[in-house]
Design a protein around this motif. Structure first.
Motif, PDB file in Angstrom:
ATOM      1  N   SER A 262       0.487  -1.159  -0.141  1.00  0.00           N
ATOM      2  CA  SER A 262       0.185   0.478   0.110  1.00  0.00           C
ATOM      3  C   SER A 262       1.467   1.086  -0.100  1.00  0.00           C
ATOM      4  O   SER A 262       1.878   1.060   0.630  1.00  0.00           O
TER       5      SER A 262
ATOM      6  N   LEU B 100      -3.440   2.134   5.852  1.00  0.00           N
ATOM      7  CA  LEU B 100      -4.734   2.304   5.789  1.00  0.00           C
ATOM      8  C   LEU B 100      -5.416   1.643   7.478  1.00  0.00           C
ATOM      9  O   LEU B 100      -5.169   1.900   8.408  1.00  0.00           O
TER      10      LEU B 100
ATOM     11  N   ASN C  90     -10.458   4.573   3.508  1.00  0.00           N
ATOM     12  CA  ASN C  90      -9.652   3.587   2.641  1.00  0.00           C
ATOM     13  C   ASN C  90      -9.677   2.299   2.518  1.00  0.00           C
ATOM     14  O   ASN C  90      -9.712   1.477   1.957  1.00  0.00           O
ATOM     15  N   ILE C  91      -9.469   1.961   3.862  1.00  0.00           N
ATOM     16  CA  ILE C  91      -9.664   0.173   3.812  1.00  0.00           C
ATOM     17  C   ILE C  91     -11.689  -0.591   4.076  1.00  0.00           C
ATOM     18  O   ILE C  91     -11.229  -1.840   2.822  1.00  0.00           O
TER      19      ILE C  91
ATOM     20  N   PHE D 294     -10.892   0.044  -0.380  1.00  0.00           N
ATOM     21  CA  PHE D 294     -10.515  -1.138  -1.043  1.00  0.00           C
ATOM     22  C   PHE D 294     -10.726  -2.730  -0.558  1.00  0.00           C
ATOM     23  O   PHE D 294     -10.909  -3.431  -1.717  1.00  0.00           O
TER      24      PHE D 294
END
Length: 182
Positions: free
Chosen positions: A49, A53, A66-67, A70
């Protein structure tokens, strides 16, 4: 019970296992062998990454993260679904992982339980109801808060639960339309 060929426990004793219990040498050796094998697999690098995260509960259970992006992007892509809605309670790491290598250990910490993934065909009204349910307890750190992929929405936390999704704010933005990859 007669005739059912099952064994039933009718009595039991409780034994507390703590630091005063002397480990069994043979069992400790077996556990150490498996821990070494498992540790090597858990520490295997599977990706990288470029950003930190953020899986802290105070973030993933109250807002887009963001996690969450993803994980939902991976699920949606793998299943070739138009959208993905994931309850934040699925993500369990409760930490910020610095940019850098991603290991199996991190994925296991983030997703420690085998959760069922369900592909459904839903009406727009059903999607709206799912999103309303997801934001219904905001700002409580509820695991129901939705992390999403392929869909955008806004909500107004000042409104009553069940009517928090801003009218006209929900849009499906699936990139699968016209894609030819399998």
């Amino acid at each position: 019970r007669q005739g059912d060929n099952k064994k039933y426990v009718t009595t039991f004793e409780r034994h507390e296992v703590n630091a005063t219990v002397k480990p069994d040498d043979a069992m400790e050796k077996i556990v150490q062998e498996y821990a070494t094998k498992l540790g090597a697999k858990l520490d295997k690098e599977i990706g990288e990454s470029m950003v930190d995260l953020d899986a802290r509960f105070k973030i993933i259970r109250t807002q887009e993260s963001n996690i969450g992006n993803f994980v939902t992007d991976v699920i949606r892509e793998r299943l070739k679904a138009d959208i993905c809605i994931l309850n934040s309670g699925t993500l369990r790491a409760d930490t910020i992982t610095p940019a850098g290598k991603i290991t199996n250990r991190y994925i296991t910490e983030l997703l420690p339980m085998p959760d069922e993934i369900c592909v459904l065909e839903l009406t727009g009204e059903q999607v709206l109801q799912a999103l309303e349910n997801g934001v219904s307890q905001y700002p409580r750190l509820e695991g129901r808060f939705p992390q999403v992929s392929g869909i955008h929405f806004s909500f107004d936390p000042k409104k009553a639960p069940g009517s928090r999704i801003v009218p006209g704010s929900v849009s499906v933005v699936s990139h699968h339309d016209g894609d030819s990859h399998d």
